[in-house]
Design a protein around this motif. Structure first.
Motif, short mmCIF file in Angstrom:
data_model
loop_
_atom_site.label_atom_id
_atom_site.label_comp_id
_atom_site.label_asym_id
_atom_site.label_seq_id
_atom_site.Cartn_x
_atom_site.Cartn_y
_atom_site.Cartn_z
N TRP A 177 0.85 -1.18 0.00
CA TRP A 177 0.00 0.00 0.00
C TRP A 177 0.89 1.23 0.00
CZ3 TRP A 177 -5.21 0.12 -0.52
CH2 TRP A 177 -5.93 -1.06 -0.24
N GLU A 178 0.39 2.35 -0.56
CA GLU A 178 1.18 3.56 -0.65
C GLU A 178 0.43 4.74 -0.03
OE1 GLU A 178 2.46 4.21 -4.66
OE2 GLU A 178 3.09 2.12 -4.92
N PHE A 179 1.11 5.47 0.84
CA PHE A 179 0.51 6.66 1.44
C PHE A 179 0.26 7.74 0.39
CE2 PHE A 179 2.61 5.25 5.50
CZ PHE A 179 1.47 5.22 6.27
N CYS A 180 -0.88 8.39 0.51
CA CYS A 180 -1.19 9.59 -0.26
C CYS A 180 -1.21 10.79 0.68
CB CYS A 180 -2.53 9.46 -0.97
SG CYS A 180 -2.55 8.23 -2.29
N ASN A 181 -1.24 11.97 0.12
CA ASN A 181 -1.24 13.17 0.94
C ASN A 181 -2.59 13.40 1.63
OD1 ASN A 181 0.31 15.88 1.48
ND2 ASN A 181 -1.78 16.46 0.99
N ASP A 182 -3.68 12.94 1.03
CA ASP A 182 -5.03 13.32 1.44
C ASP A 182 -5.46 12.73 2.79
OD1 ASP A 182 -4.60 13.35 -1.37
OD2 ASP A 182 -6.74 13.55 -1.72
N TRP A 183 -6.22 13.53 3.52
CA TRP A 183 -7.01 12.98 4.61
C TRP A 183 -8.08 12.06 4.03
CZ3 TRP A 183 -5.23 13.40 9.32
CH2 TRP A 183 -4.53 14.53 9.72
N TYR A 184 -8.38 10.99 4.74
CA TYR A 184 -9.41 10.07 4.29
C TYR A 184 -10.78 10.57 4.73
CZ TYR A 184 -12.40 5.96 4.01
OH TYR A 184 -13.43 5.11 3.73
N GLY A 185 -11.71 10.53 3.79
CA GLY A 185 -13.11 10.79 4.09
C GLY A 185 -13.96 9.73 3.43
N PHE A 186 -14.92 9.18 4.15
CA PHE A 186 -15.75 8.12 3.58
C PHE A 186 -16.54 8.62 2.38
CE2 PHE A 186 -19.61 5.49 3.37
CZ PHE A 186 -19.04 4.23 3.32
N GLU A 187 -16.92 9.90 2.40
CA GLU A 187 -17.66 10.49 1.29
C GLU A 187 -16.82 11.57 0.60
OE1 GLU A 187 -21.27 11.82 3.13
OE2 GLU A 187 -22.18 9.82 3.03
N SER A 188 -15.53 11.29 0.43
CA SER A 188 -14.63 12.27 -0.16
C SER A 188 -15.08 12.74 -1.53
CB SER A 188 -13.22 11.67 -0.29
OG SER A 188 -12.64 11.44 0.97
N TYR A 189 -15.67 11.84 -2.32
CA TYR A 189 -15.99 12.17 -3.70
C TYR A 189 -17.30 12.94 -3.84
CZ TYR A 189 -12.43 8.61 -4.72
OH TYR A 189 -11.28 7.88 -4.76
N ALA A 190 -18.10 13.02 -2.79
CA ALA A 190 -19.41 13.66 -2.89
C ALA A 190 -19.30 15.14 -3.26
CB ALA A 190 -20.17 13.51 -1.58
N ASN A 191 -18.32 15.83 -2.69
CA ASN A 191 -18.14 17.25 -2.96
C ASN A 191 -16.72 17.55 -3.42
OD1 ASN A 191 -20.82 18.23 -1.95
ND2 ASN A 191 -20.06 17.36 -0.04
N GLU A 202 -9.98 18.07 6.64
CA GLU A 202 -9.39 17.52 7.86
C GLU A 202 -9.87 16.10 8.09
OE1 GLU A 202 -10.57 20.09 10.97
OE2 GLU A 202 -12.70 19.63 10.80
N GLY A 203 -9.21 15.42 9.00
CA GLY A 203 -9.57 14.05 9.32
C GLY A 203 -8.62 13.52 10.38
N TRP A 204 -8.64 12.21 10.57
CA TRP A 204 -7.70 11.61 11.51
C TRP A 204 -6.97 10.41 10.91
CZ3 TRP A 204 -8.34 6.70 13.93
CH2 TRP A 204 -9.56 6.06 13.66
N LYS A 205 -7.28 10.11 9.65
CA LYS A 205 -6.57 9.08 8.93
C LYS A 205 -6.17 9.60 7.55
CE LYS A 205 -8.44 4.84 10.99
NZ LYS A 205 -9.04 3.52 10.70
N LYS A 206 -5.11 8.99 7.00
CA LYS A 206 -4.64 9.34 5.67
C LYS A 206 -4.93 8.21 4.69
CE LYS A 206 -2.75 13.45 6.27
NZ LYS A 206 -3.08 14.63 5.43
N VAL A 207 -5.18 8.59 3.45
CA VAL A 207 -5.51 7.62 2.41
C VAL A 207 -4.29 6.77 2.06
CG1 VAL A 207 -6.18 7.35 -0.02
CG2 VAL A 207 -7.31 9.08 1.41
N ILE A 208 -4.49 5.47 1.87
CA ILE A 208 -3.49 4.59 1.27
C ILE A 208 -4.12 3.94 0.04
CG2 ILE A 208 -2.14 4.19 3.36
CD1 ILE A 208 -3.58 1.50 3.69
N ARG A 209 -3.28 3.65 -0.95
CA ARG A 209 -3.78 3.12 -2.22
C ARG A 209 -2.90 1.98 -2.72
NH1 ARG A 209 -7.38 4.79 -5.76
NH2 ARG A 209 -8.55 6.66 -5.24
#
Length: 247
Positions: A177-191, A202-209
């Motif tokens: 898995w690779e770290f991304c810069n973004d904060w993770y949001g369950f509905e990130s794509y909605a807006n 903001e968030g408390w976890k970072k996206v991995i891909r």
């Protein structure tokens, strides 16, 4: 580093088989950027530790060398980015301040130094500059010739093994898995922003891909998203670096 010419693409799962956080599928535009051909290896990260006095990190089965560095946190990854920027005479992108009960993170996007890719940049590169594909190298079905994965319990493989994809990148899917810069949001794509989206504020976890060696190969889909906290580390997550460029 390889240059990726920016463009418009559909972020998310266009095949109707992903998790809920891969929707809604949206058109987004990413600018041109550069991305490291491989994940950062133990050799590269160990040299950073030698130069900075930072503690070495352990690897899967204590292997090191050209294997992708693992057991690093998101904060370790951005420390590496700032150090690499300094080594190349570039302006650091991250300002990290450790406060009493939290970590304050400021990202200077206008600076020319190294950073982690945004989630949109990572997916755009993995899709061979936005192509319609489930898996690495434009594939609709996963292949071991390009991807590791497949629940290889023995661990990852060297960062430049297998075959590179059509853009020249190694193991964007299926090694670690690779770290991304973004904060993770369950509905990130909605807006999501159309131009150069950078995730939720903001968030408390970072996206991995990308998926990893300890999962089945068909689970390492391009659009799949997971997350880790700033301090989480394990033996199947690493990172590669990016830079903004003008083309």
């Amino acid at each position: 580093m390889l240059a990726v010419r920016g463009g418009v693409f559909k972020i998310g799962d266009s095949f109707g088989e992903g998790a809920a956080d891969e929707y809604p599928v949206r058109n987004v535009k990413v600018g041109s950027f550069a991305l490291s051909r491989t994940c950062i290896s133990f050799d590269e990260y160990d040299y950073f530790c030698i130069c900075t006095g930072k503690p070495f990190v352990g690897g899967s089965l204590n292997h090191r060398g050209k294997l992708p560095v693992v057991n690093v946190t998101w904060l370790d990854a951005v420390d590496y980015c700032n150090w690499l920027s300094e080594e190349h005479g570039l302006d650091a992108v991250y300002d990290i301040r450790h406060l009493e009960n939290e970590v304050a993170i400021e990202v200077s996007w206008e600076n020319n130094g190294f950073r982690l890719p945004t989630e949109a940049e990572w997916e755009f590169a993995a899709r061979l500059e936005g192509k319609y594909a489930r898996y690495a190298n434009g594939l609709q079905l996963p292949k071991h010739s390009v991807m590791h994965g497949g629940a290889h319990k023995r661990g990852s493989v060297p960062v430049n093994s297998k075959s590179p994809d059509a853009l020249g990148f190694y193991h964007l899917c299926g090694n670690v898995w690779e770290f991304c810069n973004d904060w993770y949001g369950f509905e990130s794509y909605a807006n999501i922003d159309f131009n150069n989206p950078k995730g939720v504020v903001e968030g408390w976890k970072k996206v991995i891909r990308g998926g990893a060696w300890n999962e089945q190969l068909d689970a390492c889909r391009i659009s799949r998203r997971e997350s880790l906290s700033l301090h989480d580390q394990n033996n199947f997550t690493g990172f590669r670096v990016a830079r903004s460029i003008l083309m």
